[in-house]
Design an enzyme around this catalytic site. Structure first.
Site, mmCIF file in Angstrom:
data_model
loop_
_atom_site.group_PDB
_atom_site.id
_atom_site.type_symbol
_atom_site.label_atom_id
_atom_site.label_comp_id
_atom_site.label_asym_id
_atom_site.label_seq_id
_atom_site.Cartn_x
_atom_site.Cartn_y
_atom_site.Cartn_z
ATOM 1 N N GLY A 110 45.286 39.848 43.479
ATOM 2 C CA GLY A 110 44.308 39.137 44.300
ATOM 3 C C GLY A 110 43.893 39.968 45.494
ATOM 4 N N SER A 111 43.687 39.300 46.633
ATOM 5 C CA SER A 111 43.144 39.976 47.810
ATOM 6 C C SER A 111 44.079 40.999 48.425
ATOM 7 C CB SER A 111 42.767 38.932 48.870
ATOM 8 O OG SER A 111 41.723 38.104 48.403
#
Length: 598
Positions: free
Chosen positions: A317-318
Site C-alpha cells: 500500500g502507501s
C-alpha cells in the site's frame, strides 16, 4: 613223591618237573602280566588325553584365537556412541535463547525382554506406560535388536528404570533442546527434532555450526548390557559451537508484547514486527502472531511454524510511496519543494479512476506523503521514466531475497518495467502490483535511514558494521527523511500516532485492500507502518504489519502506528539513544517498560 618237614611240623611236597600237582610257579606269571598291562593301558590313555587337551589348547590359542576373540568381543564388546552437546544460542547480550539439557533415553532388545515377561509390569510402572501397550510394542518388534521405549526422560525417572536391572534394557544419555524465551523468539529460533537436528528457523539454517560431531568408544558390557569397562576411544566427540544472534531479547520482548496486544485489541488475523539497527543491518527484533512455543511439541501445528516476517508476502500500500518519491528526487525532475496539483481530487488513467478522500488541490511533496494522496503519487509517477522507477526500487532490494539466509525466505513479486503500462505505474505508485515481505520493507527503510547505504540484514551479531552498497545519493535521502517527518508531524497527517516523545520520527503509513480469489476485497485490509527514528540521525528502522484487523479500525495510522511508537520508543531508550527533540512533557511509560529494562 618226596616229603620234607617244614618248621612247625607240617610237610610240604616237592613236585617234579612236569608233575600235575603244581599249584604255584609258572601258574602265577599270567596274572602278573595282566595287571601290568592294565597299568600301562591306563597310563597310555591318560597320556593320550593329556596330549589331546594340550593339542586342543594349542590349536585354540594359535589357530582359532582370532575367531574366538571376535566371538567373545561380539558378546561383550560394544561400540558406544558419545553424543555431542549442541551449541547454545544466545542473544547479542549473551542471554540464552536455546540450550541443550541432559536427558535420558530407554531402549531395549525386544527378543531378550520378551523372554522375561515377568519384568514387564515393573518396567511399565517405571516408564509410566500402559502394560498392555508396552507388551504389544515389544512383541511387534521381535525382529529388531534395538527399540526405543522412551525418549527425553529426566535423570530421576530414568534412574527408576536403571534400578530394575532388567536384562536387555539400557539407559543412555541424550540431549533435549530448551528455549527459555518460549514463543517470544520461537519463529526466529525454530526447533530441533527429537534427535537434536535443526528443523526450522535458526536451528535449521546454522545446523552444521550448532550440531557438532558425535564421538565413539569401545566398551565392555556385562550380560545386562551395563558398561563394565571403557576399552579405548575410537573417535573423539566434537561439541557444537555457540551462536550469538543479533536479537536483543529486551527489544524482542517489547515487540512481542505490543504486537500481541494489538492483534487482540484489533481482532486481527496475524501480524509481524521487524526492528533493524540501521548502522549495522542487524535484526534486533523479529516477532509474529500467531506464535508457537517450541518447548511444547504437542501443541505445535505446521501452520504456525513459518516466520511470516520473511515468508509471507503482502502488498505494501502507501508504505511504498517514499520509494517512488526517492526515484522522483533522484531523477532531477523534482525536489523537496515541488508542487503537485491534485485537483479535482481524482485522476483518470485508462479505464481506471484514482481518487483522494478530499480534493487537496496544489500540494507539495511533504503533503503528498503526509496526507497519502493517491492522486498526487499517480501524477508524480507518470511523469517519470519506468526504468527510473524500476531501477530505484530494485536497488532498494524489492524483488530479491535479503542476505538473512533464513530458510523459506520469499523474494517478493516485482515485475520488470518492460511489462508495465500506464495503469501499472499508477497502481504501483500507491503500493499495488508489488508484493514484499516485512523484512524486505524494513531493510529498504533502513537504507533510507542510512542515507542511501544498503547494508545486508543479519540475524547474527556483527562485531563491526559492514560497508554496504550505495544505492542513492545522500542528499536525496536526507530530503526524503525530512519529507517523511511530515507524516508524523503535519496536522491531519496519517501517521501522527507513530510519534515518540523526545524523538523525531520519519515514516509512512500504509493501508491496502487484500487480494482474495483474484479480486480486491473491500472489507479485508493489511495495515502497515514503516519508519525510522530518531530522524536527525536514524538509528532504528522498523516495520509493523497487521493482517485483517476487524476491531473497527483498519487504517495503518490507527492500527500499526501505535505499535511502532511503543516498540521503537522503548528500544531507543533501552539503547540509550540521545533524544533529538526537546520536550517538556513527561514521556508515557510503555506498558511493561520497567520489566523490560530490568
Amino acid at each position: 613223591m618226596k616229603h620234607t618237614r617244614t618248621r612247625g611240623g607240617s610237610r610240604a611236597s616237592s613236585a617234579r618237573p612236569g608233575g600235575s600237582g603244581v599249584a604255584g610257579g609258572s601258574g602265577a606269571r599270567p596274572g602278573g602280566y595282566s595287571f601290568r598291562a592294565r597299568q600301562w593301558l591306563l597310563f597310555g590313555l591318560l597320556l593320550a588325553a593329556a596330549a589331546a587337551l594340550l593339542g586342543r589348547a594349542v590349536h585354540l590359542q594359535l589357530v582359532d584365537h582370532g575367531e574366538l576373540a571376535s566371538k567373545g568381543d561380539a558378546r561383550f564388546s560394544r561400540i558406544a556412541k558419545i553424543i555431542a552437546h549442541r551449541g547454545n544460542i544466545t542473544d547479542r547480550n549473551g542471554e540464552p535463547l536455546a540450550v541443550s539439557t541432559p536427558m535420558q533415553s530407554v531402549a531395549v532388545n525386544p527378543k531378550e525382554l520378551f523372554g522375561n515377561l515377568e519384568q514387564l509390569p515393573p518396567l511399565a510402572t517405571a516408564l509410566g506406560a500402559d502394560r498392555a501397550e508396552l507388551t504389544r510394542h515389544v512383541s511387534s518388534n521381535l525382529n529388531r535388536d534395538f527399540l526405543y521405549l522412551a525418549r527425553g526422560m529426566t535423570p530421576a525417572d530414568a534412574l527408576r528404570v536403571r534400578q530394575l536391572n532388567i536384562p536387555g534394557v539400557t539407559v543412555a544419555r541424550e540431549y533435549r533442546r530448551y528455549y527459555p524465551a518460549g514463543e517470544v523468539a520461537g519463529h526466529v529460533l525454530g526447533f530441533t527434532s527429537i534427535d537434536d537436528v535443526g528443523q526450522e528457523g535458526t536451528e535449521l539454517t546454522f545446523d552444521n555450526w550448532l550440531a557438532g560431531e558425535n564421538g565413539a568408544k569401545r566398551v565392555i558390557q556385562d550380560a545386562r548390557a551395563r558398561t563394565v569397562e571403557d576399552v579405548d576411544s575410537i573417535r573423539p566427540v566434537r561439541p557444537g559451537r555457540d551462536l550469538s544472534l543479533a536479537l536483543d531479547l529486551r527489544i524482542q520482548y517489547m515487540a512481542y508484547r505490543e504486537l500481541k496486544s494489538a492483534i487482540i485489541d484489533n481482532r486481527a488475523r496475524a501480524g509481524s514486527v521487524v526492528v533493524i539497527d540501521i548502522d549495522s543491518g542487524e535484526v534486533l527484533a523479529m516477532v509474529n502472531q500467531p506464535a508457537y512455543n517450541p518447548n511444547d511439541r504437542e501443541q505445535m501445528v505446521p501452520e504456525a511454524y513459518r516466520n511470516r516476517a520473511v515468508t509471507d508476502l503482502f502488498e505494501p500500500g502507501s508504505s511504498v510511496k517514499p520509494f517512488i518519491v526517492a526515484a522522483a528526487l533522484a531523477s532531477g525532475k523534482f525536489n523537496a519543494d515541488s508542487i503537485i496539483d491534485t485537483s479535482p481530487g481524482f485522476v483518470q488513467v485508462g479505464a481506471s479512476t484514482f481518487a483522494d478522500e478530499h480534493n487537496l488541490g496544489a500540494i507539495d511533496l511533504a503533503t503528498v506523503l503526509a496526507k497519502s494522496s493517491n492522486v498526487g503519487m499517480a501524477k508524480l509517477a507518470l511523469q517519470l521514466e519506468p526504468q527510473q522507477i524500476w531501477s530505484t526500487l530494485n536497488r532498494f532490494g524489492f524483488g530479491q531475497v535479503t542476505a538473512s539466509g533464513f530458510p523459506g525466505e520469499s523474494a517478493g513479486v516485482f515485475s520488470h518495467y518492460s511489462h508495465w503500462r500506464a495503469i501499472s505505474i499508477a497502481t504501483l505508485s500507491h503500493g499495488y502490483g508489488i508484493s514484499v515481505t516485512p523484512l524486505q520493507l524494513a531493510q529498504a527503510y533502513a537504507a533510507i535511514g542510512a542515507h542511501g547505504m544498503r547494508r545486508p540484514v543479519s540475524l547474527l551479531r556483527v562485531d563491526s558494521a559492514p560497508g554496504g552498497e550505495r544505492i542513492l545519493d545522500e542528499s536525496v535521502c536526507r530530503s526524503l527523511i525530512s519529507l517523511l517527518e511530515a507524516v508524523t508531524t503535519q496536522e491531519g497527517a496519517t501517521g501522527v500516532r507513530a510519534k515518540i516523545p523526545g524523538y523525531r520520527v520519519a515514516g509512512k503509513t500504509g493501508t491496502a485492500w487484500k487480494s482474495i480469489n483474484g479480486s480486491y476485497s473491500k472489507d479485508r485490509y493489511t495495515s502497515v507502518f514503516a519508519g525510522m527514528a530518531p530522524a536527525a540521525s536514524p538509528r532504528l528502522a522498523a516495520v509493523v504489519v497487521i493482517d485483517e484487523p476487524t476491531g473497527g479500525k483498519y487504517l495503518g495510522g490507527d492500527v500499526s502506528a501505535p505499535v511502532f511508537s511503543a516498540v521503537v520508543g522503548g528500544a531507543l531508550r533501552l539503547l540509550a539513544v540521545a533524544p533529538d527533540e526537546p520536550t517538556t512533557a513527561k514521556a508515557p511509560l510503555i506498558r511493561g517498560q520497567r520489566v523490560a529494562q530490568r
